[in-house]
Design an enzyme around this catalytic site. Structure first.
Site, short mmCIF file in Angstrom:
data_model
loop_
_atom_site.label_atom_id
_atom_site.label_comp_id
_atom_site.label_asym_id
_atom_site.label_seq_id
_atom_site.Cartn_x
_atom_site.Cartn_y
_atom_site.Cartn_z
N TYR A 53 0.85 -1.19 0.00
CA TYR A 53 0.00 0.00 0.00
C TYR A 53 0.88 1.23 0.00
O TYR A 53 1.82 1.31 0.78
CB TYR A 53 -0.92 0.03 1.23
N GLU A 55 -0.33 4.87 -0.71
CA GLU A 55 -1.04 6.13 -0.99
C GLU A 55 -0.07 7.31 -0.87
O GLU A 55 0.75 7.36 0.05
CB GLU A 55 -2.19 6.33 0.02
N ASP A 199 -6.15 13.59 -25.30
CA ASP A 199 -6.27 12.21 -24.84
C ASP A 199 -5.70 11.33 -25.95
O ASP A 199 -6.35 11.10 -26.96
CB ASP A 199 -7.75 11.89 -24.57
N THR A 225 -3.91 5.96 -22.09
CA THR A 225 -3.87 4.61 -21.53
C THR A 225 -2.48 4.06 -21.82
O THR A 225 -1.75 4.58 -22.67
CB THR A 225 -4.90 3.68 -22.21
N LYS A 228 -2.71 0.21 -25.01
CA LYS A 228 -3.10 0.11 -26.43
C LYS A 228 -1.82 0.08 -27.28
O LYS A 228 -1.02 -0.82 -27.08
CB LYS A 228 -4.06 1.24 -26.75
N ARG A 234 -2.48 -2.87 -18.47
CA ARG A 234 -3.72 -2.07 -18.46
C ARG A 234 -3.54 -0.97 -17.43
O ARG A 234 -3.24 -1.22 -16.26
CB ARG A 234 -4.93 -2.91 -18.07
C1 LIG Z 1 -9.51 3.54 -24.53
C2 LIG Z 1 -9.72 4.98 -24.32
C3 LIG Z 1 -9.96 5.51 -23.04
C4 LIG Z 1 -10.32 4.70 -21.83
O1 LIG Z 1 -9.54 3.76 -21.39
P1 LIG Z 1 -10.01 2.65 -20.33
O2 LIG Z 1 -8.72 2.18 -19.84
O3 LIG Z 1 -10.80 1.67 -21.12
O4 LIG Z 1 -10.84 3.32 -19.30
C5 LIG Z 1 -9.99 6.89 -22.90
N1 LIG Z 1 -9.85 7.69 -23.95
C6 LIG Z 1 -9.67 7.21 -25.20
C7 LIG Z 1 -9.52 8.19 -26.34
C8 LIG Z 1 -9.61 5.85 -25.43
O5 LIG Z 1 -9.46 5.39 -26.67
#
Ligand SMILES: *Cc1c(COP(=O)(O)O)cnc(C)c1O
Length: 416
Positions: A53, A55, A199, A225, A228, A234
């Site tokens: 933990y 935090e 994003d 993220t 991807k 993840r």
């Molecule tokens: C995949 C994605 C997210 C969210 O990701 P999670 O890990 O599934 O919550 C946010 N923004 C964009 C543009 C995405 O493609």
């Protein structure tokens, strides 16, 4: 990876893992948001760092015993800074949506106006879906792609921004195949005094791999993220200018989250280390080459690709418009032969979200397995054969055998 302890102690879970391994090995993965992590990333995720933990942040924790965890988190932060030329990085966000929640909470008050890419044209749920926190808490003003080109028209974005005076401009996508004009977004935001938030969840790996332009030098805040194209565990992270460091950190913890997932953060460090190597630039380049080849191979067979092609790892196919097959039908047919894709709305889709006109395809996963352009031709041939024979069970069974034979030539990292 072998799982001797799970096998000995929990056969039910062991068998599920083995069945999923088999599905991944024998199938063609074209879901644009998916990838295969390395064995090293898998090992970090399975490490005892999960026991802690912690935090707070390195050097300022609410629990003792964190001097080694601090090193893991700091290593992830330092590598991310180097990878994206970021002034400040927070690697604690548990996933993309919570990362975005933390950004909204840091910069906005409920009700504030946000300019974001229309969801039915390629934005993400967390960019203003009515059932998502973003759509419930904030006033979302969408911008669109231009109907004739299916490309975002920056003059129109500027017009909307000047008219609406948003507090924040959000640039990012889950299903858009063209380059984003980061610099122009920043110029528009400066004209109306808006925060800039990118994003880059989808294309982060291609940016880290130096194949696409990086918004981090221009934007106030950038979230991504890590699972991807970036090919890590993840999770997510937030990068920002130094002047936003403190509000972003407080918004992640204690604003939105409790303790960080330290095993995942160590895995992020491993993935960033991989992305810093020259081989990752080669990988990113090949992802785009493969996507462009897949798009042109499908076009030659009469499939319409939205906007006429792709600059990144993904594409949208207007199946209904060009072949009178719906996205839902295609998803089901392709699943039956072991090809994973997802149905997707296309810009100005005349059909409904649950059975839209399009499908979305991406090449990050197949490229990790070692596929090259010639293999993309095979993938297009197999997809076409399945779709054109979707009512013929015998034919579909034979396509499934071909898919399996093809897929088995390309090993999945972490699967024997
Ligand atoms: C995949 C994605 C997210 C969210 O990701 P999670 O890990 O599934 O919550 C946010 N923004 C964009 C543009 C995405 O493609």
């Amino acid at each position: 990876m072998n799982y001797p302890n799970i096998q000995a102690e929990d056969l039910a879970v062991y068998e599920i893992i083995k069945r999923e391994e088999q599905r991944q090995k024998e199938g063609i993965e074209l879901i644009a948001s998916e990838n295969y992590v390395s064995r090293a990333v898998l090992e970090a995720m399975g490490s005892v760092l999960t026991n802690k933990y912690s935090e707070g942040y390195p050097g300022k924790r609410y629990y003792g015993g964190n001097e080694i965890i601090d090193q893991a988190e700091s290593l992830a932060v330092e590598r991310a800074k180097q990878l994206f030329e970021a002034e400040h990085v927070n690697v604690q966000p548990l996933s993309g949506s919570p990362a975005n929640l933390a950004v909204y909470m840091a910069l906005l008050n409920p009700g504030d106006k946000v300019l974001g890419f229309s969801l039915d044209q390629g934005g993400h749920l967390s960019h203003g879906h009515p059932l998502n926190f973003s759509g419930k808490l904030y006033t979302i003003i969408p911008y669109f792609a231009k109907k004739e080109t299916e490309i975002i028209d920056m003059d129109e974005v500027e017009e909307i921004a000047l008219r609406e005076k948003p507090k924040m401009i959000l640039a990012g996508f889950s299903a858009y195949s063209r380059n984003m004009d980061w610099k122009r977004f920043k110029e528009i935001a400066d004209k109306v005094g808006a925060f800039t938030f990118a994003d880059i969840a989808h294309a982060a790996g291609l940016i880290a791999g130096k194949q696409l332009e990086n918004p981090v030098p221009y934007f106030d805040v950038v979230s991504t993220t890590t699972h991807k194209t970036l090919r890590g565990p993840r999770g997510a992270m937030i990068m920002c200018k130094e002047k936003f460091a403190s509000v972003i950190d407080k918004s992640v913890f204690p604003g939105v989250q409790g303790g960080p997932h330290d095993h995942i953060n160590a895995a992020k460090a491993v993935a960033y280390g991989e992305a810093l190597k020259p081989s990752f630039q080669e990988y990113s380049k090949q992802v785009i080459k493969n996507a462009q080849k897949l798009a042109s191979a499908l076009q030659e067979k009469g499939y319409r690709i939205i906007s006429g092609g792709t600059d990144n790892h993904l594409m949208l196919v207007d199946l209904f418009g060009s072949k009178q097959i719906t996205g839902k039908e295609a998803e089901k047919c392709l699943e039956q032969v072991g090809i994973s894709i997802n149905k997707n709305m296309i810009p100005f889709d005349p059909r409904k979200p649950l059975d839209p006109s399009g499908i979305r395809l991406g090449t990050p996963a197949l490229t990790t397995r070692g596929c090259k352009e010639a293999d993309m031709q095979t993938v297009a041939d197999l997809m076409d054969e399945a779709l054109m024979n979707r009512a013929d069970e015998t034919k579909l069974a034979s396509v499934k055998d071909k898919v399996k034979a093809f897929a088995l030539k390309f090993p999945v990292p972490g699967i024997e």
